[in-house]
Design a protein around this motif. Structure first.
Motif, mmCIF file in Angstrom:
data_model
loop_
_atom_site.group_PDB
_atom_site.id
_atom_site.type_symbol
_atom_site.label_atom_id
_atom_site.label_comp_id
_atom_site.label_asym_id
_atom_site.label_seq_id
_atom_site.Cartn_x
_atom_site.Cartn_y
_atom_site.Cartn_z
ATOM 1 N N ALA A 292 -67.850 -89.511 8.415
ATOM 2 C CA ALA A 292 -66.545 -89.131 8.944
ATOM 3 C C ALA A 292 -66.789 -87.944 9.866
ATOM 4 O O ALA A 292 -67.108 -86.836 9.404
ATOM 5 N N ILE A 293 -66.691 -88.184 11.165
ATOM 6 C CA ILE A 293 -66.975 -87.149 12.164
ATOM 7 C C ILE A 293 -65.656 -86.469 12.521
ATOM 8 O O ILE A 293 -64.729 -87.102 13.026
ATOM 9 N N VAL A 294 -65.578 -85.164 12.238
ATOM 10 C CA VAL A 294 -64.328 -84.420 12.411
ATOM 11 C C VAL A 294 -64.448 -83.448 13.579
ATOM 12 O O VAL A 294 -65.543 -83.199 14.099
ATOM 13 N N ASP A 295 -63.302 -82.887 13.980
ATOM 14 C CA ASP A 295 -63.320 -82.018 15.169
ATOM 15 C C ASP A 295 -63.560 -80.548 14.841
ATOM 16 O O ASP A 295 -63.635 -79.714 15.748
ATOM 17 N N ALA A 296 -63.682 -80.196 13.566
ATOM 18 C CA ALA A 296 -64.132 -78.858 13.192
ATOM 19 C C ALA A 296 -65.646 -78.875 13.058
ATOM 20 O O ALA A 296 -66.239 -79.910 12.727
ATOM 21 N N GLY A 297 -66.263 -77.739 13.308
ATOM 22 C CA GLY A 297 -67.717 -77.672 13.231
ATOM 23 C C GLY A 297 -68.195 -76.466 12.456
ATOM 24 O O GLY A 297 -67.398 -75.656 11.959
ATOM 25 N N MET A 298 -69.504 -76.332 12.365
ATOM 26 C CA MET A 298 -70.091 -75.203 11.662
ATOM 27 C C MET A 298 -69.725 -73.881 12.315
ATOM 28 O O MET A 298 -69.818 -72.825 11.680
ATOM 29 N N ASN A 299 -69.297 -73.924 13.565
ATOM 30 C CA ASN A 299 -68.823 -72.704 14.216
ATOM 31 C C ASN A 299 -67.506 -72.238 13.610
ATOM 32 O O ASN A 299 -67.147 -71.059 13.689
ATOM 33 N N ASP A 300 -66.733 -73.149 12.993
ATOM 34 C CA ASP A 300 -65.461 -72.808 12.361
ATOM 35 C C ASP A 300 -65.637 -72.405 10.902
ATOM 36 O O ASP A 300 -64.898 -71.566 10.388
ATOM 37 N N LEU A 301 -66.590 -73.008 10.220
ATOM 38 C CA LEU A 301 -66.873 -72.700 8.815
ATOM 39 C C LEU A 301 -68.372 -72.874 8.613
ATOM 40 O O LEU A 301 -68.871 -73.992 8.480
ATOM 41 N N ILE A 302 -69.078 -71.756 8.585
ATOM 42 C CA ILE A 302 -70.544 -71.812 8.581
ATOM 43 C C ILE A 302 -71.135 -71.836 7.172
ATOM 44 O O ILE A 302 -72.318 -72.134 6.994
ATOM 45 N N ARG A 303 -70.342 -71.588 6.145
ATOM 46 C CA ARG A 303 -70.904 -71.463 4.799
ATOM 47 C C ARG A 303 -71.724 -72.681 4.366
ATOM 48 O O ARG A 303 -72.813 -72.519 3.799
ATOM 49 N N PRO A 304 -71.245 -73.919 4.569
ATOM 50 C CA PRO A 304 -72.070 -75.056 4.142
ATOM 51 C C PRO A 304 -73.427 -75.109 4.850
ATOM 52 O O PRO A 304 -74.448 -75.438 4.231
ATOM 53 N N ALA A 305 -73.457 -74.768 6.141
ATOM 54 C CA ALA A 305 -74.720 -74.785 6.877
ATOM 55 C C ALA A 305 -75.612 -73.618 6.482
ATOM 56 O O ALA A 305 -76.837 -73.749 6.402
ATOM 57 N N LEU A 306 -75.003 -72.468 6.205
ATOM 58 C CA LEU A 306 -75.769 -71.255 5.933
ATOM 59 C C LEU A 306 -76.286 -71.194 4.510
ATOM 60 O O LEU A 306 -77.434 -70.794 4.257
ATOM 61 N N TYR A 307 -75.440 -71.589 3.546
ATOM 62 C CA TYR A 307 -75.788 -71.457 2.133
ATOM 63 C C TYR A 307 -75.905 -72.795 1.404
ATOM 64 O O TYR A 307 -76.146 -72.805 0.194
ATOM 65 N N HIS A 308 -75.648 -73.900 2.090
ATOM 66 C CA HIS A 308 -75.418 -75.175 1.418
ATOM 67 C C HIS A 308 -74.240 -75.041 0.453
ATOM 68 O O HIS A 308 -74.234 -75.629 -0.645
ATOM 69 N N ALA A 309 -73.259 -74.256 0.854
ATOM 70 C CA ALA A 309 -72.116 -73.965 -0.014
ATOM 71 C C ALA A 309 -71.206 -75.181 -0.139
ATOM 72 O O ALA A 309 -71.027 -75.944 0.809
ATOM 73 N N TYR A 310 -70.629 -75.313 -1.316
ATOM 74 C CA TYR A 310 -69.718 -76.422 -1.581
ATOM 75 C C TYR A 310 -68.280 -76.004 -1.288
ATOM 76 O O TYR A 310 -67.825 -74.928 -1.699
ATOM 77 N N HIS A 311 -67.549 -76.860 -0.582
ATOM 78 C CA HIS A 311 -66.102 -76.742 -0.413
ATOM 79 C C HIS A 311 -65.486 -78.098 -0.749
ATOM 80 O O HIS A 311 -65.992 -79.134 -0.301
ATOM 81 N N LYS A 312 -64.427 -78.088 -1.505
ATOM 82 C CA LYS A 312 -63.727 -79.338 -1.798
ATOM 83 C C LYS A 312 -63.124 -79.873 -0.502
ATOM 84 O O LYS A 312 -62.509 -79.134 0.271
ATOM 85 N N ILE A 313 -63.322 -81.161 -0.257
ATOM 86 C CA ILE A 313 -62.847 -81.805 0.971
ATOM 87 C C ILE A 313 -61.846 -82.887 0.592
ATOM 88 O O ILE A 313 -62.123 -83.721 -0.283
ATOM 89 N N GLU A 314 -60.681 -82.871 1.242
ATOM 90 C CA GLU A 314 -59.613 -83.816 0.913
ATOM 91 C C GLU A 314 -59.097 -84.488 2.178
ATOM 92 O O GLU A 314 -58.913 -83.824 3.205
#
Length: 381
Positions: A292-314
């Motif tokens: 699922a390719i979305v229009d937000a990127g790691m520039n908007d939320l870098i935690r998953p790329a930086l820390y492999h951080a988990y965020h719930k996705i809905e």
């Protein structure tokens, strides 16, 4: 529980940050109620999120501000926080940042090395001022959190080592423009094991005895922050366990008469009230998985790329049967991935995706990478 106004969202260009201000108010009420129970002082760690709309609510709740840069000090002043509610931490304060804080008349510098204190002393002298400082001591406490956000171990760059305290304090007491009034600690971030904070209290108690034996009066005991949140269940646990957190320090700190206990809470205050809302651009069928390719990127939320951080996705616009997707952004990096094998309702182009718990270290860490513009923010109220 955060609800999403889909009719309103349909009129807004994605991506954007959405803040549930009612949840933030409820969280602040809990913080204030629990800190007041014990007479504690709380400074909001502005590095977590400096959105002006959120800062207004935080200031109105009566919290102070914890800053780690000159621009953050200026931000606090510009947003109406009293200089006497500002504490200034950080391992690398530049001369101009020190001068700004001294001229503003902040409450306290949390100092991390003898060379730093000596420079503050010189600058304070040139301004005919005295600087109040709290000595940040590295207590060598394992916070059992991610290696990038652990700050209280001997190998970390932060603070004065336990074996250095005596010699550093001796030199500080010789400085004419410095008032040593406190001890400061911060063992890490996203800590959910209350036992780590209990161990910190034990270390502080040991140091209290040393200062007392050497007839040095400590007025401020700043225990930092670090309380974690539940990234997996943002609705079930929307407000962290502030009662349990503050009670640990009430039960285990051995305070002296007149001492103040200060906290620096950031993530636990604002994380759960924020979501990053993004739109599905394409669903790509790979050989082994769907993207699922979305229009937000790691520039908007870098935690998953930086820390492999988990965020719930809905997927907040579909109630179809579920499938698994890798939810990825448009940035030209393989690390631009918000989640792998995420179970979502069957997803199609145009669906809206909410990436939860993005109120801390989301908007504040955004960048222009790939020359992408900053996403705007909207509020529930």
């Amino acid at each position: 529980m955060t609800t999403f106004p889909l009719e309103r969202f349909a009129q807004i260009e994605t991506p954007f940050y959405y803040y549930d201000t009612q949840l933030l108010k409820q969280t602040l009420n809990q913080v204030v109620e629990q800190k007041n129970r014990y007479g504690f002082h709380v400074h909001y760690a502005v590095k977590a999120n400096a959105n002006q709309g959120l800062l207004k609510l935080i200031r109105e709740a009566g919290l102070g501000i914890d800053c780690v840069s000159g621009p953050e000090v200026q931000c606090a002043i510009d947003n109406g926080f009293s200089p006497q509610s500002i504490v200034f931490a950080g391992v690398g304060k530049a001369d101009w940042e020190i001068r700004l804080a001294l001229e503003a008349g902040i409450r306290c510098f949390n100092v991390e090395s003898l060379p730093e204190v000596q420079i503050i002393n010189e600058i304070a002298g040139s301004l005919n001022k005295r600087a109040t400082v709290a000595l940040r001591i590295n207590p060598n406490v394992d916070a059992h959190t991610h290696q990038y956000i652990t700050t209280g171990l001997e190998e970390n760059k932060f603070g004065i080592g336990l074996t250095e305290v005596e010699s550093v304090v001796a030199e500080i007491l010789k400085l004419n423009n410095i008032e040593l009034k406190g001890m400061h600690f911060h063992i890490g971030s996203q800590i959910t094991d209350m036992g780590a904070f209990q161990v910190l209290c034990m270390r502080i108690n040991e140091l209290q005895k040393w200062f007392e034996t050497n007839h040095i009066k400590i007025e401020i005991v700043n225990v930092g922050g670090g309380l974690g949140i539940d990234y997996e269940h943002p609705d079930q646990h929307a407000i962290p366990t502030f009662e349990e957190y503050f009670s640990v320090f009430h039960r285990f700190l051995e305070l002296r008469d007149g001492q103040e206990v200060h906290f620096e809470l950031g993530r636990s205050v604002v994380a759960q009230c924020g979501s990053l809302i993004t739109k599905v651009l394409y669903v790509k069928e790979g050989r082994k998985k769907k993207f699922a390719i979305v229009d937000a990127g790691m520039n908007d939320l870098i935690r998953p790329a930086l820390y492999h951080a988990y965020h719930k996705i809905e997927n907040i616009t579909s109630d179809a049967p579920t499938e698994q997707y890798d939810v990825v952004g448009p940035v030209c990096e393989s690390s631009d991935c918000f989640g792998q094998s995420v179970v979502l309702p069957q997803t199609k182009r145009g669906d809206l995706i909410a990436i939860r718990s993005a109120g801390a270290y989301g908007e504040i860490m955004a960048s222009h990478y790939n020359l992408r513009k900053f996403a705007p923010s909207y509020f529930s109220e």
